[in-house]
Structure formats: structure tokens, C-alpha cells
Enzyme design. Sequence first.
Site, PDB file in Angstrom:
ATOM      1  N   HIS A  73       0.828  -1.215   0.000  1.00 14.79           N
ATOM      2  CA  HIS A  73       0.000   0.000   0.000  1.00 14.79           C
ATOM      3  C   HIS A  73       0.861   1.264   0.000  1.00 14.79           C
ATOM      4  O   HIS A  73       0.517   2.264   0.626  1.00 14.79           O
ATOM      5  CB  HIS A  73      -0.942   0.025   1.206  1.00 14.79           C
ATOM      6  CG  HIS A  73      -1.925  -1.100   1.237  1.00 14.79           C
ATOM      7  ND1 HIS A  73      -3.183  -1.003   0.709  1.00 14.79           N
ATOM      8  CD2 HIS A  73      -1.836  -2.360   1.743  1.00 14.79           C
ATOM      9  CE1 HIS A  73      -3.838  -2.153   0.883  1.00 14.79           C
ATOM     10  NE2 HIS A  73      -3.033  -3.004   1.500  1.00 14.79           N
ATOM     11  N   ASN A 145     -10.173  -2.888   2.649  1.00 21.04           N
ATOM     12  CA  ASN A 145      -9.897  -2.867   1.213  1.00 21.04           C
ATOM     13  C   ASN A 145     -11.196  -2.637   0.442  1.00 21.04           C
ATOM     14  O   ASN A 145     -12.275  -2.630   1.046  1.00 21.04           O
ATOM     15  CB  ASN A 145      -9.308  -4.212   0.768  1.00 21.04           C
ATOM     16  CG  ASN A 145      -7.820  -4.335   1.093  1.00 21.04           C
ATOM     17  OD1 ASN A 145      -7.125  -3.342   1.290  1.00 21.04           O
ATOM     18  ND2 ASN A 145      -7.339  -5.564   1.133  1.00 21.04           N
ATOM     19  N   TYR A 359       1.085  -4.215  12.283  1.00 21.60           N
ATOM     20  CA  TYR A 359       1.034  -2.786  11.952  1.00 21.60           C
ATOM     21  C   TYR A 359       1.826  -1.928  12.941  1.00 21.60           C
ATOM     22  O   TYR A 359       2.518  -0.995  12.547  1.00 21.60           O
ATOM     23  CB  TYR A 359      -0.425  -2.312  11.857  1.00 21.60           C
ATOM     24  CG  TYR A 359      -1.127  -2.855  10.627  1.00 21.60           C
ATOM     25  CD1 TYR A 359      -1.391  -4.215  10.496  1.00 21.60           C
ATOM     26  CD2 TYR A 359      -1.514  -2.025   9.585  1.00 21.60           C
ATOM     27  CE1 TYR A 359      -2.020  -4.727   9.377  1.00 21.60           C
ATOM     28  CE2 TYR A 359      -2.148  -2.529   8.459  1.00 21.60           C
ATOM     29  CZ  TYR A 359      -2.396  -3.884   8.361  1.00 21.60           C
ATOM     30  OH  TYR A 359      -3.014  -4.379   7.247  1.00 21.60           O
TER      31      TYR A 359
HETATM   32 FE1  HDD Z   1      -2.409  -4.793   5.591  1.00 19.55          FE
HETATM   33  C1  HDD Z   1      -0.973  -1.761   5.226  1.00 19.55           C
HETATM   34  C2  HDD Z   1      -5.382  -3.534   4.414  1.00 19.55           C
HETATM   35  C3  HDD Z   1      -3.814  -7.929   5.740  1.00 19.55           C
HETATM   36  C4  HDD Z   1       0.378  -5.965   7.071  1.00 19.55           C
HETATM   37  N1  HDD Z   1      -3.046  -2.995   4.938  1.00 19.55           N
HETATM   38  C5  HDD Z   1      -2.303  -1.866   4.866  1.00 19.55           C
HETATM   39  C6  HDD Z   1      -3.093  -0.784   4.352  1.00 19.55           C
HETATM   40  C7  HDD Z   1      -4.340  -1.289   4.116  1.00 19.55           C
HETATM   41  C8  HDD Z   1      -4.307  -2.680   4.492  1.00 19.55           C
HETATM   42  C9  HDD Z   1      -5.527  -0.530   3.570  1.00 19.55           C
HETATM   43  C10 HDD Z   1      -2.596   0.630   4.085  1.00 19.55           C
HETATM   44  C11 HDD Z   1      -2.927   1.546   5.216  1.00 19.55           C
HETATM   45  C12 HDD Z   1      -2.482   2.948   4.861  1.00 19.55           C
HETATM   46  O1  HDD Z   1      -3.133   3.559   4.006  1.00 19.55           O
HETATM   47  O2  HDD Z   1      -1.487   3.393   5.422  1.00 19.55           O
HETATM   48  N2  HDD Z   1      -4.204  -5.579   5.099  1.00 19.55           N
HETATM   49  C13 HDD Z   1      -5.320  -4.894   4.722  1.00 19.55           C
HETATM   50  C14 HDD Z   1      -6.454  -5.776   4.679  1.00 19.55           C
HETATM   51  C15 HDD Z   1      -6.004  -7.013   5.044  1.00 19.55           C
HETATM   52  C16 HDD Z   1      -4.591  -6.889   5.322  1.00 19.55           C
HETATM   53  C17 HDD Z   1      -7.862  -5.365   4.308  1.00 19.55           C
HETATM   54  C18 HDD Z   1      -6.757  -8.285   5.197  1.00 19.55           C
HETATM   55  C19 HDD Z   1      -8.003  -8.380   5.433  1.00 19.55           C
HETATM   56  N3  HDD Z   1      -1.812  -6.609   6.250  1.00 19.55           N
HETATM   57  C20 HDD Z   1      -2.553  -7.770   6.261  1.00 19.55           C
HETATM   58  C21 HDD Z   1      -1.809  -8.821   6.918  1.00 19.55           C
HETATM   59  C22 HDD Z   1      -0.616  -8.266   7.315  1.00 19.55           C
HETATM   60  C23 HDD Z   1      -0.639  -6.880   6.880  1.00 19.55           C
HETATM   61  C24 HDD Z   1      -2.299 -10.222   7.135  1.00 19.55           C
HETATM   62  C25 HDD Z   1       0.543  -8.872   8.053  1.00 19.55           C
HETATM   63  C26 HDD Z   1       0.492  -9.896   8.810  1.00 19.55           C
HETATM   64  N4  HDD Z   1      -0.571  -4.019   5.979  1.00 19.55           N
HETATM   65  C27 HDD Z   1       0.403  -4.676   6.644  1.00 19.55           C
HETATM   66  C28 HDD Z   1       1.594  -3.804   6.925  1.00 19.55           C
HETATM   67  C29 HDD Z   1       1.162  -2.439   6.340  1.00 19.55           C
HETATM   68  C30 HDD Z   1      -0.215  -2.741   5.778  1.00 19.55           C
HETATM   69  C31 HDD Z   1       2.899  -4.344   6.481  1.00 19.55           C
HETATM   70  C32 HDD Z   1       2.128  -1.782   5.364  1.00 19.55           C
HETATM   71  C33 HDD Z   1       2.172  -0.332   5.725  1.00 19.55           C
HETATM   72  C34 HDD Z   1       1.407  -0.233   6.949  1.00 19.55           C
HETATM   73  O3  HDD Z   1       0.998  -1.469   7.344  1.00 19.55           O
HETATM   74  O4  HDD Z   1       1.150   0.779   7.535  1.00 19.55           O
HETATM   75  O5  HDD Z   1       1.818  -3.731   8.287  1.00 19.55           O
END
Ligand code: HDD
Length: 687
Positions: A73, A145, A359
Amino acid sequence: MTEQNRNPGNGGETHQQAGGDVPVLTTNHGVPVSDNQNSLKSGARGPTLLEDFVLREKIFHFDHERIPERIVHARGSGAHGVFEATDDISDLTRAAVFTKGTKTEVFTRFSTVAGGAGSVDTPRDVRGFAVKFYTTEGNWDLVGNNIPVFFIQDAIKFPDLIHSVKMEADRAYPQAGSAHDTFWDWASLTPESTHMQLWAMSDRTLPRSLRMMEGFGVHTFQLVNAEGKSSFVKFHWKPRLGLQSTIWDETLKLQAADNDYHRRDLWEAIDGGDFPEWDLGIQVFDKAFADAQPYDVLDSTKLIPEEDVPVRIIGTMTLNRNADNFFAETEQVAFLPTNVVPGIDFSNDPLLQGRLFSYLDTQKSRLGTTNFHQIPINAPRNDAQNFQRDGMMQTKVPKGRANYEPNSLSVIGEDGGPRESPNGFATTTNPTGPDEQGEKLRIRAELFGDHYSQARLFWVSMTDNERAHIASAFTFELSKVGPAHIRKRVVANLRNVNEELAARVADGIGMDLPPANPAFREPVDMAPSPALSIQRNMKDTLAGRMVGVLIADGSDGAEIDTVTSAIEGAGGKVFLVAPKVGGAKLADGSMKEAHGQLAGSPSQLFDAVAVVLSADGARALLKEGAAVQWVMDAFGHLKAVAASADARPLLDRAGVEKDEGVVALDQIASAATKRYWAREDGVRTLA
Ligand code: HDD
């Protein structure tokens, strides 16, 4: 006002000097700067001196301007807004944000998933839909999402999914799409991803605008009322402008026309006072309902059909203010699924549970400090009070000696610090019941083994056109996959979803139909859910839409005015396109300014088009490839084409056939609200 000053000692270059109300330029430490354009040298032609703290600070700060981009993202657009609770759901939750009539400040960030921060806006990709509610009881982040299900059931698989879909490790491409070997290698070996594969290959991943897509909290959460009673809940965002997507060819051309298409669209809408709105809806259900379903409600690869549990609207979000600074706000905003408030709680969904850890960890590494919550965009509006202390970039100055608990210093007149609240967040008794506790096992529940029923549900819920798009998308993506065994595995898997889909894709990539992949658990057929279709949930409206109007020298001013007022009267926007950016000389000799030049304003940027040309103007444009393409694409992308009688030769050259979407200029307003699906080739009805 800035007064500009030419410095005679430095070749007459421009210097801006403070005066009147203009603030004095200073270093980060507040020291006034006299010259921001010349480094300190030993003589006019001598070396630059190390003591030049103005130069060093300016360059050092610049060198450190970038922070690590989000691992997923990374490319996003954000905006401020307000959420208003419109229904009384105090029987379900004690969350203050849901008290009817309450208005809560929000910040929302939309994103693509796979591409880097500098990638484009319109790849075929899932879109993030993350909302931070600054409630009176702390921040609640709904990090969802635009698709209600996910690729995997357990967070431990997330790094594998993301490694496979992002650019390949050795060659660093493709930058933002899933059409490559590693993604399909992983996906074809992960049957639980099948349902989301269908969503990803559908028009859901090609939104026309961020303002025209739904958002979903994905997981099952819980609402908890004042008596401690909890209910299961799924969150939905429904766009007031209706759902709308682009078709594939249009999307590819959009990418060429404007890398920032979605970012610009959102910014300009808000900037122009056309504030996008979404209704927040909930699907509420209990354990008895959950137990009776052929899927597990804790499995994020499954949705709950809206026809089974209707979405109840409980509030509205309006995005009404653009960010003042992209970095400070949109880049530094840190969403945490752990941010819940009293009255909202998690479920045992193993994907959600894993996110709860991820997160916080990522924000600390991305923003560089455990105090990232103090950055203004992340700071709760109700002020955080606790005994967490110190750390890098602590910006607060806590007073007193008591930085521990329990303490009793307040009894001797010194501030004893904050105290627990009986109304504070308390984890609810888990309504999924004691059967969920047990031995420690690396295992998933029985029903998680059904990988195909809801993929089938999605397929049968689409319109004929949408199904054709899905089959074409699989065909396109697999055409980009080199190893034949991967292509074969994807198709073998699709046979469990629908034989016709598998056959269409096999035919599309020129392969014999392979034997079906054995299903771990026999799928069941569910009743179609019309709510899953975009085409069925589009709105016949010009609100939020833009019509491109092609004019040239000799166009009739009255006709342009008729078209403009019809479109604006119906709530749409007009964008005048002319061969020259300065505009066109109309029939009456007056000049009409254009909003954009033909070559830079292809018709994929618009929802419908009108061609207002004189006979001479049309004749001249027959020789312009960009003009012929402009009309041809609008027609091919299923849009309304309105034209003056004299423009017909251009339409003929562009291959525009007569149908109900090809209309006279005075019909533009009603014709432009629709797409003309019958024009599409290769659409078959469901067998
Ligand atoms: Fe995630 C970012 C949505 C599963 C780990 N995720 C991130 C963002 C969104 C989502 C919208 C961007 C937020 C922003 O605008 O800053 N993610 C989801 C959805 C998931 C999902 C809807 C499942 C239903 N995510 C998911 C899992 C993991 C992560 C299973 C790790 C175990 N996601 C992350 C992250 C991020 C992230 C690596 C990257 C940047 C951030 O968090 O801030 O931690």
C-alpha cells in the site's frame, strides 16, 4: 507579500527578503538566514567552508527527506473528512462514535497494494480503504480494502503472498501488477486464494474513481453494548456515487494518459467542493447464524451475502478537505487495526489476529520512533495520557515524578497521573465459545478447507459482461506467465469454480483443459448475490462524472453552450478539448478557450463524449489520428457519443455504429449516465 531583491554581489540573482508580515527565513534552530542561495566560500572562487551550518543543515535535511515506503500500500491518496452517525445502535454498541448525531473527524487513505510509492494509479490491483476516526474515546482505525475477502486465511502467509505479487526479486519488475510468474506460481499453489483471485480478475480492481468504490472491513469484528453483550459485525462502505469501473483497454490507456488519474480525480473533486460521500453499513449477526452457515465467519476468504444479512446503514462519511501536506499527513498517517475503541472488539479471525501485531511493528520501523502517535495526523484528539515515557523524538514534556503505577503522590499534593476508567476498553467474553480454546496447534478450522463455494458464488453473481471480463483478465494475466506448468495449475484450479470459466481461459491461452485440481472439501452452491456485481450497482447519474467535448475552429458556440448546460444541469462536469491548447475560433469569430489539448486529453479520461464540429472542422480532424482515436476509444469503451450533424464523417472514420448510445447533442445528458454494454464482443450468457 514577498519582496524580491536582486543581489548585485551575486550576478543579479533573485533573493526573497522578509518584510511586513512575511516571516524571516531561519534554520531549523531558529537562526535568521541572510542568504539561502550562496554557500559560504573562502573567496569568490574558493572552496566551500565546513563551518557553513546553513548549507549543511539544508542539505542534511534534504538527504533525509525520504522515509521507508510502506512494504504494501505504498502508493496512496488521503483526505480529511467527517463521519456522522445517523442511526441509533446503542443496543449493539457503546462506542461513542456511533451515538446518533455524533460527528467525528476522520482521515482516509486509499491505496494500491503492490506498486511502490512512485508507481501508477491504475494497475489491476486491490485498493486499500483505510479510515482513521478521531473519536472522543481515542482513535478507531478501520483498515480495509475495496474487496470484502482476502487471499489468505492466516497472517503467517502474508509475507509469501506479498513477496510473490510485488516486483520479482531479481529483476525488479513488474512494478505494480499481478500479471507475472511469481504471483501466479504462489496463487496456483494456494487454493484458498481462489475466491479473491476471481475478485482481483473482476472489474473491482479497475475502479473508475476512488469515489466510486466500496470499502470493506473484511474481517468479522464484534460490537459490544453497555451491558457487555456482543454481536458479530462486518463493516461496509457504500459510495453515494454508485459503483463504477473502467474496462481493461480503457484502463491501459488511462495509465498512459495520466499516471495520477485517481489521485487527481479525488483531489480535484474535493478542491472543487464536490465532496465524496460513503455510507457506513453493518451486517450484524450472532453465533447461531454463524454456526448455521456453510462457511466459517472467521475465515477472511469468505463473505456474508448481503441477501442473507442485509447491510444496515448507520452513518455517512464525507471527505471535505484535502491534505495540507502530502508527506506530513498522507505519508505519515499510521493505521493500526489494533486501534479499537470501547464498544468495538476483534474476533478470532486468524488473519486479523496476525495483523494486530504487524502494523504497530511496521509503523515503528517506518516512522522511526515509538512516539509516532505524537505526529499530528496520528495523534488522538482526546490527548493520550499514560506513563509511557521517553523514546526517540518525544515531543511532550510530562511533568512530575510519578511515571509509574500504582502511585500515591497526588495525596501529598503532587499530580499522581492518569487513572484507569471503569468505562475503558475491556476485551469482551468471546462469543465464539469455549470450543475455540484448546490445545496449541498449528491448524485451521474444518470449514476453512472449502476453497471454492464462494468463488462459485462470485461467478454466478456477475452479469454476462462481467464474466467475460473475468475470463479475459485470467487470460491476459496467464499470457504473461512463462512456465506452462503454472498456467496449467491455475486453470486446473478454476475447474472447481466453473467449467465454462476454465474452458474459456484454457482456450484463451491455447491450452488443453487439464484435469481439475482435487478439492480439499467439496464446494456447495450458494444462491447468486446481485450485491456483488458492479454493473448491477452502478447509478445512472452524471454526478461526479465528466464529459469530454471536442471542439475545433468553426464549431458552433450555441451548440457548445447547449451541451455544457445540459451536462452541468444534470450535475456533471464539462471538459473542452481542442486541437490547440489556446482554444478554438468559433463560427462567430470568437475564441473559446479549451481545458485541454487533444493529444493530452484522450477520451479515456471522460465518462462520455460530445463532438461539436463544423463540416470544415470535421474534415480537418479526419486527418488527425488523435481525433479519430478519441472518438473510436469512447465508442469502444462503451461510452455515450453525442455529435453534431456535421461531425458524422469523423464518427464514420472512427467506426462508430449507430446504437442507443450514439445520440444527437441535445440527448447528451441522459445518454451520458450509462455505459453501452451491448457493444462488447465475446459476451456469452451463463450456461
Ligand atoms: Fe495490511 C498496510 C489492508 C492484511 C500488514 N493494509 C495496509 C493498508 C491497508 C491494508 C488498507 C494501508 C494503510 C495505509 O493507508 O497506510 N491488510 C489490509 C487488509 C487485510 C490486510 C484489508 C486483510 C483483510 N496486512 C494484512 C496482513 C498483514 C498486513 C495479514 C501482516 C500480517 N498491511 C500490513 C503492513 C502495512 C499494511 C505491512 C504496510 C504499511 C502499513 O501497514 O502501515 O503492516
